[in-house]
Design a protein around this motif. Structure first.
Motif, PDB file in Angstrom:
ATOM      1  N   LEU A   4       0.837  -1.201   0.000  1.00 20.79           N
ATOM      2  CA  LEU A   4       0.000   0.000   0.000  1.00 20.79           C
ATOM      3  C   LEU A   4       0.868   1.247   0.000  1.00 20.79           C
ATOM      4  N   ILE A   5       1.856   1.274   0.878  1.00 23.31           N
ATOM      5  CA  ILE A   5       2.726   2.450   0.974  1.00 23.31           C
ATOM      6  C   ILE A   5       3.523   2.636  -0.315  1.00 23.31           C
ATOM      7  N   LEU A   6       4.039   1.553  -0.874  1.00 21.27           N
ATOM      8  CA  LEU A   6       4.761   1.638  -2.143  1.00 21.27           C
ATOM      9  C   LEU A   6       3.848   2.184  -3.244  1.00 21.27           C
ATOM     10  N   GLY A   7       2.616   1.684  -3.288  1.00 20.11           N
ATOM     11  CA  GLY A   7       1.663   2.172  -4.278  1.00 20.11           C
ATOM     12  C   GLY A   7       1.344   3.645  -4.100  1.00 20.11           C
ATOM     13  N   LEU A   8       1.163   4.066  -2.842  1.00 23.36           N
ATOM     14  CA  LEU A   8       0.893   5.485  -2.578  1.00 23.36           C
ATOM     15  C   LEU A   8       2.069   6.354  -2.996  1.00 23.36           C
ATOM     16  N   VAL A   9       3.274   5.917  -2.670  1.00 22.75           N
ATOM     17  CA  VAL A   9       4.467   6.688  -3.051  1.00 22.75           C
ATOM     18  C   VAL A   9       4.550   6.809  -4.567  1.00 22.75           C
ATOM     19  N   LEU A  10       4.318   5.702  -5.269  1.00 24.89           N
ATOM     20  CA  LEU A  10       4.403   5.721  -6.729  1.00 24.89           C
ATOM     21  C   LEU A  10       3.267   6.551  -7.336  1.00 24.89           C
ATOM     22  N   PHE A  11       2.031   6.251  -6.965  1.00 19.27           N
ATOM     23  CA  PHE A  11       0.882   6.939  -7.566  1.00 19.27           C
ATOM     24  C   PHE A  11       0.877   8.430  -7.226  1.00 19.27           C
ATOM     25  N   LEU A  12       0.974   8.743  -5.933  1.00 18.22           N
ATOM     26  CA  LEU A  12       0.936  10.152  -5.542  1.00 18.22           C
ATOM     27  C   LEU A  12       2.230  10.871  -5.914  1.00 18.22           C
ATOM     28  N   GLY A  13       3.329  10.131  -5.952  1.00 12.64           N
ATOM     29  CA  GLY A  13       4.587  10.738  -6.391  1.00 12.64           C
ATOM     30  C   GLY A  13       4.506  11.204  -7.837  1.00 12.64           C
ATOM     31  N   TYR A  41       3.844   8.321 -17.627  1.00 14.49           N
ATOM     32  CA  TYR A  41       3.044   8.815 -16.506  1.00 14.49           C
ATOM     33  C   TYR A  41       1.868   7.868 -16.240  1.00 14.49           C
ATOM     34  N   SER A  42       1.182   7.476 -17.296  1.00 18.23           N
ATOM     35  CA  SER A  42       0.014   6.599 -17.161  1.00 18.23           C
ATOM     36  C   SER A  42       0.416   5.209 -16.688  1.00 18.23           C
ATOM     37  N   LEU A  43       1.507   4.679 -17.212  1.00 16.65           N
ATOM     38  CA  LEU A  43       1.970   3.354 -16.802  1.00 16.65           C
ATOM     39  C   LEU A  43       2.344   3.346 -15.321  1.00 16.65           C
ATOM     40  N   LEU A  44       3.127   4.326 -14.893  1.00 12.20           N
ATOM     41  CA  LEU A  44       3.523   4.396 -13.482  1.00 12.20           C
ATOM     42  C   LEU A  44       2.307   4.611 -12.578  1.00 12.20           C
ATOM     43  N   SER A  45       1.361   5.429 -13.031  1.00  8.36           N
ATOM     44  CA  SER A  45       0.133   5.658 -12.258  1.00  8.36           C
ATOM     45  C   SER A  45      -0.666   4.370 -12.119  1.00  8.36           C
ATOM     46  N   ALA A  46      -0.782   3.623 -13.209  1.00  3.86           N
ATOM     47  CA  ALA A  46      -1.539   2.363 -13.175  1.00  3.86           C
ATOM     48  C   ALA A  46      -0.876   1.340 -12.248  1.00  3.86           C
ATOM     49  N   ILE A  47       0.442   1.252 -12.306  1.00  2.00           N
ATOM     50  CA  ILE A  47       1.151   0.336 -11.405  1.00  2.00           C
ATOM     51  C   ILE A  47       0.933   0.765  -9.955  1.00  2.00           C
ATOM     52  N   GLY A  48       1.064   2.066  -9.692  1.00  2.00           N
ATOM     53  CA  GLY A  48       0.837   2.578  -8.338  1.00  2.00           C
ATOM     54  C   GLY A  48      -0.570   2.305  -7.850  1.00  2.00           C
ATOM     55  N   LEU A  49      -1.558   2.532  -8.709  1.00  2.00           N
ATOM     56  CA  LEU A  49      -2.950   2.287  -8.330  1.00  2.00           C
ATOM     57  C   LEU A  49      -3.179   0.805  -8.053  1.00  2.00           C
ATOM     58  N   GLY A  50      -2.613  -0.048  -8.884  1.00  2.00           N
ATOM     59  CA  GLY A  50      -2.737  -1.485  -8.647  1.00  2.00           C
ATOM     60  C   GLY A  50      -2.133  -1.897  -7.311  1.00  2.00           C
ATOM     61  N   LEU A  51      -0.965  -1.346  -6.988  1.00  2.00           N
ATOM     62  CA  LEU A  51      -0.333  -1.639  -5.699  1.00  2.00           C
ATOM     63  C   LEU A  51      -1.172  -1.117  -4.536  1.00  2.00           C
ATOM     64  N   ILE A  52      -1.788   0.060  -4.712  1.00  2.00           N
ATOM     65  CA  ILE A  52      -2.652   0.613  -3.664  1.00  2.00           C
ATOM     66  C   ILE A  52      -3.826  -0.337  -3.410  1.00  2.00           C
ATOM     67  N   ILE A  53      -4.476  -0.758  -4.460  1.00  2.00           N
ATOM     68  CA  ILE A  53      -5.639  -1.636  -4.321  1.00  2.00           C
ATOM     69  C   ILE A  53      -5.234  -2.966  -3.685  1.00  2.00           C
ATOM     70  N   TRP A  54      -4.187  -3.553  -4.183  1.00  3.19           N
ATOM     71  CA  TRP A  54      -3.718  -4.836  -3.667  1.00  3.19           C
ATOM     72  C   TRP A  54      -3.252  -4.691  -2.222  1.00  3.19           C
ATOM     73  N   GLY A  55      -2.430  -3.684  -1.970  1.00  5.96           N
ATOM     74  CA  GLY A  55      -1.899  -3.481  -0.620  1.00  5.96           C
ATOM     75  C   GLY A  55      -2.984  -3.164   0.396  1.00  5.96           C
TER      76      GLY A  55
END
Length: 193
Positions: A4-13, A41-55
């Motif tokens: 979750l934290i990794l996803g937040l850092v990536l998505f919000l970053g 930007y979209s690829l990194l956002s999608a990865i971050g969002l996926g990590l947020i949801i999973w985490g």
């Protein structure tokens, strides 16, 4: 909770580059081209969002409770998200007075969504998720409004029909999500007991 934290850092970053590194962003767009920049930007956002949801899904089961929220706060949160949905629609349907006044209605809607969910959810995982989005949205809104003032940017309103469309579409989307979608996707019925 690390995913979750990794996803937040990536998505919000990624979504904070314009807040904290606007010149670097412009240099990257010039170097890569707008299409490639948006792709990265979209690829990194999608990865971050996926990590947020999973985490978030993984951490929800055993997250410690920081504060207890009375049951009525769920109803309050569901009600407060109504204007958040209207603001979201205003971001994508140009010409409303809401867009003209708020300037960045999506970010304002995220602020309201995050605040509403913080009121109703007291687990550490909830405070992490919704608190991070609330902090980001406050910073982004201030930054975006400052850029608008510097650039002299305004958002013209095109009439009452746009305002009505924004409100009606927002209300319908909110009702569908509040009464059906939230329970199906999240597993919580906002207006359930």
């Amino acid at each position: 909770m690390s995913f979750l934290i990794l996803g937040l850092v990536l998505f919000l970053g990624v979504h904070s580059v314009r807040i904290f590194a606007g010149d670097w962003r412009e240099a990257q767009i010039a170097r890569l081209g707008e299409v490639r920049w948006k792709g990265v930007y979209s690829l990194l956002s999608a990865i971050g969002l996926g990590l947020i949801i999973w985490g978030y899904g993984m951490a929800r089961a055993d997250s410690p409770t920081l504060w207890g929220s009375p049951i009525w706060t769920r109803h309050l949160a569901a009600t407060l998200t109504l204007p958040a949905f209207i603001l979201l629609v205003a971001a994508y349907l140009p010409g409303s007075r809401i867009k003209a006044v708020v300037g960045h209605p999506m970010v304002a809607g995220v602020k309201l969504w995050a605040l509403a969910h913080l009121l109703a959810n007291g687990a550490l995982v909830d405070a992490t998720l919704f608190g991070a989005f609330l902090i980001w949205a406050v910073l982004d809104f201030v930054s975006a409004r400052r850029r608008d003032r510097v650039a002299g940017r305004t958002y013209p309103a095109r009439g009452a029909s746009r305002d009505a469309a924004v409100v009606v579409i927002g209300l319908i989307a909110w009702a569908l999500f509040a009464f059906y979608g939230h329970a199906w996707l999240i597993g919580v019925a906002p207006f359930g007991s």
